[in-house]
Design an enzyme around this catalytic site. Sequence first.
Site, PDB file in Angstrom:
ATOM      1  N   GLY A  14     -31.163  -9.269  21.272  1.00 35.37           N
ATOM      2  CA  GLY A  14     -30.466  -9.366  22.596  1.00 35.37           C
ATOM      3  C   GLY A  14     -29.409 -10.585  22.239  1.00 35.37           C
ATOM      4  O   GLY A  14     -29.394 -11.188  21.406  1.00 35.37           O
ATOM      5  N   HIS A  26      17.011  10.498 -10.125  1.00 35.93           N
ATOM      6  CA  HIS A  26      16.032  11.512  -9.937  1.00 35.93           C
ATOM      7  C   HIS A  26      15.020  11.741 -11.000  1.00 35.93           C
ATOM      8  O   HIS A  26      15.527  11.347 -12.085  1.00 35.93           O
ATOM      9  CB  HIS A  26      16.613  12.748  -9.655  1.00 35.93           C
ATOM     10  CG  HIS A  26      17.887  13.001 -10.124  1.00 35.93           C
ATOM     11  ND1 HIS A  26      18.931  13.752  -9.660  1.00 35.93           N
ATOM     12  CD2 HIS A  26      18.512  12.613 -11.393  1.00 35.93           C
ATOM     13  CE1 HIS A  26      19.917  13.633 -10.333  1.00 35.93           C
ATOM     14  NE2 HIS A  26      19.675  13.182 -11.360  1.00 35.93           N
TER      15      HIS A  26
END
Length: 454
Positions: free
Chosen positions: A78, A361
């Site tokens: 808890g 490229h």
Amino acid sequence: MNKCAIILAAGQGTRIKSKLPKVLHKACGKEMVNHVIDAMRNAEIDDVNVIIGKGAELVKERTTSRNVSYSLQAEQLGTGHAVKCAKDFLEGKTGVVAIFTGDAPLIKPETVKNLVDTHINEKNSATLLTSVIENPTGYGRIVRNGESVEKIVEHKDCNEQEIKIQEINAGMYCFDIESLLTSLEQLSNDNAQGEYYLTDVIEILKKENKKVGAMITDFEETLGVNSRAELAKVESIMRNRINRTHLDNGVTIIDPLNTYIEPEVVIGKDTIIYPGNVIEGKTVIGEDCVLYPNSRINNSTIGNGVEIQSSVILDSKIGDETTVGPFAYVRPESNIGEHVRIGDFVEIKKSTIGNNTKVSHLTYIGDAEVGERCNFGCGTVVVNYDGKKKHKTIIGDDSFIGCNTNLVSPVEVKDNTYIAAGSTITKEVPEGSLAIARAKQQNIEGWVERKKLK
């Protein structure tokens, strides 16, 4: 007044169905618990203790850079039990402690600061963070007596009047440390679950006639995560916050719902971002840039006036007025200069590219230093790996590298050189030279006829 914080992060989170502790799942690129730690820091709370349990070592590993302390909750019994596990952290301290959960990453620093300031100014023993929502089903209700909090009533225990209350407990608090420690000693686990609840501290304080207050904030901030669906919801809200901040600062985001920017990213004004971009880490993007759709940029610095199309840039620097892509891959530790062209299907790895150089490229450049005003023809490959080690290539200013050239590292190409297309360069190319390194063409007349290949 001294301020510290406790963050509850011990649970596994069974509903999220993961091997990873729940608080380590990321929202917008950062672990949920680290969002909460950072909120504490930004609220001027430097002394932060994290309650760890399930996956304790992993939680420590992912949070250690934030300079926090830890308390172990070996067995999850808890929220009250979790805070009891931080007793050693709290003992000897005076002032106030803010208590937040590690699975609620939307909490804002200003909200944390306002909660602490409200607590101090009102001289409360405890101050709850609350929200008002339309449908409070399942949430604990805040029962007030004027401005002060009388009690928290769980939904199943509400009477006819209490069930109508829309103010709920967000599960985030600020306590006077001395009052909290005294109350923790009185906590009982005499309930159906056999757990110790932090909410019971409020009841204990009220019985001792201590003052308990509350501060209302936007419910959105208090959302906790227990499932993947809730994580997605929280991330959507956080992403909207981040994007809205950039929009307000002069950045154009064409489609905020499909733009993914992490919280530490900085973007200059008049930059335009198209859909599908993912911008991560501590990336800094300058002014007047255009990010066309579908790029990923991680921990990189992008200059002013840069255009990027459908590319990946990782841990690198891109200079002003440079264009990247489409479909370029700039790998870590690359430094691309100003007015450079990195074109389609180009890969740059751990290399420096000088100003005004064009790599238009289908080129690979790895472990290289490239000068200014160079031009790379299509199909150029810097052959940097010999099967065991990576080697360096140096290319001087104003060099022209012809198509389909292989530069076999280690090799140096001096300033103002030309390399003929199709060459394989294995030796130094002197300044001002033309290098040709390819087999001489030989035409054998009548060969096809003789071999009957037609």
